[in-house]
Design a protein around this motif. Structure first.
Motif, PDB file in Angstrom:
ATOM      1  N   THR A 155      -2.769  13.111  -0.904  1.00  0.00           N
ATOM      2  CA  THR A 155      -2.997  11.666  -0.817  1.00  0.00           C
ATOM      3  C   THR A 155      -3.552  11.186  -2.149  1.00  0.00           C
ATOM      4  N   ARG A 156      -3.448   9.887  -2.369  1.00  0.00           N
ATOM      5  CA  ARG A 156      -4.052   9.269  -3.553  1.00  0.00           C
ATOM      6  C   ARG A 156      -5.207   8.412  -3.072  1.00  0.00           C
ATOM      7  N   ASN A 157      -6.414   8.897  -3.285  1.00  0.00           N
ATOM      8  CA  ASN A 157      -7.597   8.145  -2.915  1.00  0.00           C
ATOM      9  C   ASN A 157      -8.186   7.571  -4.191  1.00  0.00           C
ATOM     10  N   MET A 213       0.829  -1.210   0.000  1.00  0.00           N
ATOM     11  CA  MET A 213       0.000   0.000   0.000  1.00  0.00           C
ATOM     12  C   MET A 213       0.863   1.260   0.000  1.00  0.00           C
ATOM     13  N   LEU A 214       1.987   1.218   0.701  1.00  0.00           N
ATOM     14  CA  LEU A 214       2.885   2.376   0.708  1.00  0.00           C
ATOM     15  C   LEU A 214       3.411   2.681  -0.694  1.00  0.00           C
ATOM     16  N   ASP A 215       3.567   1.655  -1.522  1.00  0.00           N
ATOM     17  CA  ASP A 215       4.014   1.872  -2.895  1.00  0.00           C
ATOM     18  C   ASP A 215       3.067   2.791  -3.660  1.00  0.00           C
ATOM     19  N   LEU A 216       1.809   2.877  -3.214  1.00  0.00           N
ATOM     20  CA  LEU A 216       0.813   3.721  -3.876  1.00  0.00           C
ATOM     21  C   LEU A 216       0.740   5.121  -3.276  1.00  0.00           C
ATOM     22  N   ALA A 217       1.461   5.360  -2.198  1.00  0.00           N
ATOM     23  CA  ALA A 217       1.357   6.624  -1.460  1.00  0.00           C
ATOM     24  C   ALA A 217       1.984   7.781  -2.233  1.00  0.00           C
ATOM     25  N   PHE A 218       1.361   8.942  -2.102  1.00  0.00           N
ATOM     26  CA  PHE A 218       1.891  10.159  -2.702  1.00  0.00           C
ATOM     27  C   PHE A 218       3.026  10.680  -1.824  1.00  0.00           C
TER      28      PHE A 218
END
Length: 168
Positions: A155-157, A121-126
């Motif tokens: 953030t990337r939601n 999930m951290l890989d997707l974090a802005f």
């Protein structure tokens, strides 16, 4: 993935329940399942006589806010209890990165390693940094007293832009 986790928890609950006596099987499985699920994904333990510490948060604009935190709560829970703008769109189910926080190197090094699921999930974090963690997975400990936590600039939601769930 969620279905596999639920099935594993139910089966382990059945195994433990079959070892207990004088309690109906259904209530044993239900209570075991609820306890396991809540520890992994949601919320916090009741405040009671738990120790309190202070945390210092810095938002995306550089504004600092101090908060009180109970030992054992997640950083996401602390943020919500103190009106700090930390999104947490998936309700702490490890399905997004909207509770991404940036920790000091010293604090980061004292924490347990993130799980593979958290790293995914951290890989997707802005604005990911080498000291980034998900606030829903970091539990407050007394050694964190006075620690500084920085919120990323965005953030990337993946669900809905701007959606911020209300704590219940």
């Amino acid at each position: 993935l969620c279905e596999m986790l639920v099935a594993r928890q139910v089966l382990s609950g059945l195994a433990r329940a079959s070892q207990r006596k004088n309690t109906p099987l259904f209530s044993q499985v239900t209570s075991s399942f609820v306890v396991q699920t809540s520890k992994r994904f949601h919320g916090s333990t009741p405040a009671g006589d738990r120790e309190k510490i202070s945390l210092l948060w810095t938002d995306a604009e550089g504004k600092e806010m101090e908060s009180t935190a109970y030992v054992g709560d997640s950083l996401l829970t602390v943020a919500r209890q103190n009106d700090i703008d930390l999104e947490g769109a998936c309700e702490a189910s490890l399905a997004c990165s909207t509770c991404h926080v940036i920790l000091s190197k010293e604090l980061f090094n004292t924490l347990p390693e993130p799980t593979d699921e958290e790293n995914d999930m951290l890989d997707l974090a802005f604005g990911l940094t080498s000291t980034s963690r998900l606030g829903c997975q970091v539990k407050v400990c007394k050694e964190m007293d006075g620690a500084k936590i920085r919120l990323p600039s965005a953030t990337r939601n993946m669900a809905v832009d701007g959606y911020k769930p209300k704590p219940h």
